[in-house]
Design an enzyme around this catalytic site. Structure first.
Site, mmCIF file in Angstrom:
data_model
loop_
_atom_site.group_PDB
_atom_site.id
_atom_site.type_symbol
_atom_site.label_atom_id
_atom_site.label_comp_id
_atom_site.label_asym_id
_atom_site.label_seq_id
_atom_site.Cartn_x
_atom_site.Cartn_y
_atom_site.Cartn_z
ATOM 1 N N LYS A 184 0.847 -1.189 0.000
ATOM 2 C CA LYS A 184 0.000 0.000 0.000
ATOM 3 C C LYS A 184 0.884 1.240 0.000
ATOM 4 O O LYS A 184 1.485 1.594 1.008
ATOM 5 C CB LYS A 184 -0.909 0.044 1.235
ATOM 6 C CG LYS A 184 -2.020 1.088 1.047
ATOM 7 C CD LYS A 184 -2.626 1.567 2.327
ATOM 8 C CE LYS A 184 -1.857 2.647 3.010
ATOM 9 N NZ LYS A 184 -1.660 3.887 2.235
ATOM 10 N N GLY A 242 2.569 3.612 13.657
ATOM 11 C CA GLY A 242 3.242 2.365 14.033
ATOM 12 C C GLY A 242 2.543 1.685 15.205
ATOM 13 O O GLY A 242 2.375 0.458 15.228
ATOM 14 N N GLU A 259 9.701 1.044 10.771
ATOM 15 C CA GLU A 259 10.669 2.136 10.592
ATOM 16 C C GLU A 259 9.897 3.420 10.847
ATOM 17 O O GLU A 259 9.104 3.849 10.012
ATOM 18 C CB GLU A 259 11.210 2.150 9.157
ATOM 19 C CG GLU A 259 11.813 0.852 8.676
ATOM 20 C CD GLU A 259 13.166 0.579 9.273
ATOM 21 O OE1 GLU A 259 13.684 1.436 10.001
ATOM 22 O OE2 GLU A 259 13.702 -0.512 9.026
ATOM 23 N N CYS A 293 13.152 10.853 7.668
ATOM 24 C CA CYS A 293 13.120 10.371 9.052
ATOM 25 C C CYS A 293 14.495 10.493 9.695
ATOM 26 O O CYS A 293 14.602 10.665 10.897
ATOM 27 C CB CYS A 293 12.670 8.928 9.053
ATOM 28 S SG CYS A 293 13.597 7.932 7.871
ATOM 29 N N GLU A 393 9.257 15.839 16.018
ATOM 30 C CA GLU A 393 9.715 15.719 14.634
ATOM 31 C C GLU A 393 8.931 16.712 13.769
ATOM 32 O O GLU A 393 7.724 16.568 13.598
ATOM 33 C CB GLU A 393 9.468 14.288 14.145
ATOM 34 C CG GLU A 393 10.033 14.020 12.778
ATOM 35 C CD GLU A 393 9.689 12.610 12.269
ATOM 36 O OE1 GLU A 393 8.568 12.145 12.512
ATOM 37 O OE2 GLU A 393 10.559 11.998 11.622
HETATM 38 P P1 NAD Z 1 2.012 8.064 8.250
HETATM 39 O O1 NAD Z 1 2.270 7.185 9.420
HETATM 40 O O2 NAD Z 1 0.904 9.042 8.330
HETATM 41 O O3 NAD Z 1 1.689 7.180 6.956
HETATM 42 C C1 NAD Z 1 2.568 6.180 6.493
HETATM 43 C C2 NAD Z 1 1.753 5.147 5.747
HETATM 44 O O4 NAD Z 1 0.872 4.504 6.668
HETATM 45 C C3 NAD Z 1 0.864 5.716 4.637
HETATM 46 O O5 NAD Z 1 0.838 4.815 3.555
HETATM 47 C C4 NAD Z 1 -0.496 5.783 5.311
HETATM 48 O O6 NAD Z 1 -1.579 5.736 4.407
HETATM 49 C C5 NAD Z 1 -0.456 4.551 6.194
HETATM 50 N N1 NAD Z 1 -1.365 4.580 7.342
HETATM 51 C C6 NAD Z 1 -1.873 5.659 7.998
HETATM 52 N N2 NAD Z 1 -2.699 5.259 8.991
HETATM 53 C C7 NAD Z 1 -2.697 3.900 8.971
HETATM 54 C C8 NAD Z 1 -3.344 2.912 9.763
HETATM 55 N N3 NAD Z 1 -4.165 3.217 10.771
HETATM 56 N N4 NAD Z 1 -3.105 1.613 9.476
HETATM 57 C C9 NAD Z 1 -2.276 1.275 8.471
HETATM 58 N N5 NAD Z 1 -1.643 2.172 7.679
HETATM 59 C C10 NAD Z 1 -1.852 3.468 7.931
HETATM 60 O O7 NAD Z 1 3.384 8.738 7.912
HETATM 61 P P2 NAD Z 1 3.675 9.784 6.746
HETATM 62 O O8 NAD Z 1 3.159 11.106 7.177
HETATM 63 O O9 NAD Z 1 3.241 9.232 5.436
HETATM 64 O O10 NAD Z 1 5.278 9.782 6.732
HETATM 65 C C11 NAD Z 1 6.017 10.580 7.573
HETATM 66 C C12 NAD Z 1 6.484 9.801 8.784
HETATM 67 O O11 NAD Z 1 7.184 8.626 8.361
HETATM 68 C C13 NAD Z 1 7.468 10.577 9.631
HETATM 69 O O12 NAD Z 1 7.208 10.381 10.994
HETATM 70 C C14 NAD Z 1 8.803 9.948 9.274
HETATM 71 O O13 NAD Z 1 9.790 10.085 10.239
HETATM 72 C C15 NAD Z 1 8.414 8.534 9.065
HETATM 73 N N6 NAD Z 1 9.426 7.877 8.247
HETATM 74 C C16 NAD Z 1 10.228 6.920 8.819
HETATM 75 C C17 NAD Z 1 11.223 6.309 8.066
HETATM 76 C C18 NAD Z 1 12.143 5.269 8.651
HETATM 77 O O14 NAD Z 1 12.741 4.522 7.888
HETATM 78 N N7 NAD Z 1 12.305 5.167 9.959
HETATM 79 C C19 NAD Z 1 11.391 6.671 6.744
HETATM 80 C C20 NAD Z 1 10.564 7.646 6.209
HETATM 81 C C21 NAD Z 1 9.574 8.231 6.967
#
Ligand code: NAD
Length: 499
Positions: A184, A242, A259, A293, A393
């Site tokens: 997804k 997460g 992650e 991130c 963050e």
């Molecule tokens: P997000 O958690 O809002 O979304 C990430 C993904 O999860 C999207 O595809 C979203 O549709 C999905 N999602 C949202 N709610 C969900 C749920 N209840 N169940 C399952 N899936 C769901 O994050 P974002 O805003 O897209 O990305 C930014 C965040 O990601 C920042 O906190 C960043 O630090 C983190 N990030 C971490 C890494 C790493 O490797 N550690 C890398 C890149 C980004």
């Protein structure tokens, strides 16, 4: 904006869900608008996957699993190498598509995102027939071998900040190890993932091995995380999401790797080579508009060099060329969405309320051409422990600066966070480099560099940055189950119950 994409053929782009080798609409018929963050104009819409579409995709992935997991591993590698060739032939198209969807400057998608993506697929193509087990020296007369078997159907959920690269980080090792996938992508940035999936079909990766279901997190993402027939979830995204993934995954106790967010400390000691540290600190936070991130979002400066460093660093930040990401001269494009731009601007309001001195930036660039997009100026603020922007963050071109007295103070400040993803330090003192790298609570530490990544080196964090790893042989352990097999080859060994 004057510069237009030349390499993308919009009529040929996939705009539906990929399930079992078929491009299909979602059963509910929903559509998701894909916006260009340069002006928030709609590029087109794509099909929206909901829970029932995820169910269809899992059925397709399950059906494809026996075939894909049993073909020769070298054949899986061959198909992934073919994919790399196909992607290389479409280099310009993929770079421009990623730029249009995300706002990453074309010089970055060409120079960083795409080369790293190709390297990654190539690396794991080569690993496909090298995932071996081991033989354990047990009692005489018995052979114990540990095989590594694919975990089964893997659900992969990726964010919007590096969609192309993260798709490769997740797909390549999972497929090399013999798993089938339901991915997804983020609802905000699905385009390159869909295009790669189309190329996978073109090079002969069998139907159902990879299924792509763009949709929203609380519907499609939630269903994938809770699905009883998914064996593992690999998630990259925010710490808050997460936690929801862990809760949703409990039903069938599926494997989970996370992650999550970060608040990377980047420490500059007073014996550092300052020009290198200034340039490195700018890359650490301003590359990809700070939407990383592992961004070096907390700059920690030794008090002896702080003034001199900041004079140079502010001058560099003010000189960064913000503009149309398709212009090869542009160094910073727009943030990826209006909502996210507003989030980052809200942190500037917090700075004003909490009295953080803003050293440069602090808002939207003045140029009229940039007003309708999601642009922000590179921003540097002073902050101390206890301030909101020292702890949270921000995920934008926004760095906080804090001064430290000595090595112990630097380590204390760096570790004053619940996150533990990436961290950096700049010094010419060899012993200090090792001491501090050991003391930092982080999954990755860069010395006299920042944000270096390679498919052979594990990527991930500790604490609220999650657990499990992408990349490296470590991630292949995440995508395989060890199976211990015992063979008695000595007929003289008596069973426990003999008559
Ligand atoms: P997000 O958690 O809002 O979304 C990430 C993904 O999860 C999207 O595809 C979203 O549709 C999905 N999602 C949202 N709610 C969900 C749920 N209840 N169940 C399952 N899936 C769901 O994050 P974002 O805003 O897209 O990305 C930014 C965040 O990601 C920042 O906190 C960043 O630090 C983190 N990030 C971490 C890494 C790493 O490797 N550690 C890398 C890149 C980004």
């Amino acid at each position: 904006m004057s510069i237009k994409s030349r390499a993308v053929d919009f009529d040929r782009l996939p705009r539906q869900l990929l399930i079992g080798g078929q491009w299909v609409e979602g059963l509910a018929g929903g559509r998701i608008p894909v916006l260009n963050p340069v002006d928030n104009g709609e590029l087109f819409t794509i099909a929206e996957a909901r829970a029932e579409d995820v169910d269809r995709a899992v059925i397709a992935a399950r059906a494809a699993f026996p075939g894909w997991s049993k073909i020769a591993p070298s054949e899986r590698g061959r198909l992934l190498y073919k994919l790399v060739e196909r992607m290389e032939a479409c280099f310009d198209e993929l770079a421009e598509l990623e730029t249009l969807d995300t706002g990453h400057p074309i010089r970055d998608t060409r120079g960083v995102d795409l080369p790293r993506t190709l390297l990654n697929f190539r690396y794991f193509a080569g690993m496909a027939d090298k995932i071996d087990g081991r033989q354990v020296p047990v009692e005489p007369g018995f052979l114990n071998v540990v095989k590594r078997q694919p975990v089964g159907v893997v659900g992969q959920i990726v964010p919007w900040n590096f969609p192309l690269m993260f798709s490769s980080w997740k797909l390549a090792p999972a497929l090399a190890a013999g798993n089938t996938v339901v991915m997804k992508p983020s609802e905000l940035t699905p385009l390159t993932t869909l295009r790669i999936a189309q190329m996978m079909q073109e090079v002969g990766i069998p139907d159902g091995v990879v299924n792509i279901v763009p949709g929203f997190g609380h519907t499609a993402g939630q269903r994938l995380a809770e699905h009883p027939d998914v064996n593992k979830i690999s998630f990259t995204g925010s710490t808050a999401t997460g936690r929801k993934i862990i809760a949703a995954s409990g039903g069938n106790l599926k494997r989970v790797s996370l992650e999550l967010g970060g608040k990377g400390a980047n420490i500059v000691f007073d014996d550092a080579v300052l020009p290198a540290a200034v340039g490195g600190a700018a890359f650490a936070i301003f590359h990809n508009q700070g939407q990383a991130c592992i961004a070096g979002s907390r700059l920690l400066l030794h008090e002896n060099i702080a003034d001199e460093f900041l004079e140079k660093f502010v001058a560099l930040a003010n000189s960064i060329r913000v503009g149309d990401p398709l212009d090869p001269q542009t160094e910073m494009g727009p943030l990826t969405s209006r909502l996210h731009q507003q989030r980052v601007l809200a942190y500037l309001e917090v700075c004003r309320q909490e009295g953080n001195r803003i050293l440069c930036g602090g808002g939207v660039p003045e140029a009229p051409a940039l007003q309708s997009g999601c642009f922000l100026k590179p921003t540097i603020v002073e902050a101390k422990p206890g301030d909101t922007v020292f702890a949270e963050e921000v995920f934008g071109p926004f760095v906080s600066v804090t001064r430290f007295r000595d090595e112990a103070h630097a380590i204390e400040l760096a570790n004053a966070t619940d996150y533990g993803l990436g961290a950096g330090l700049w010094t010419t003192h060899l012993a200090r480099a090792h001491r501090v790298a050991d003391a930092l609570r982080a999954g990755m530490v860069w010395v006299n560099c920042y944000k270096r990544v390679h498919p052979g080196s594990p990527f991930g964090g500790v604490g609220q940055s999650g657990y499990g790893r992408d990349l490296g042989t470590e991630c292949l352990s995440e995508y395989t189950e060890p199976k211990s097999i015992w063979i008695n080859y000595d007929a003289q060994i008596p069973p426990f119950y003999s008559r």
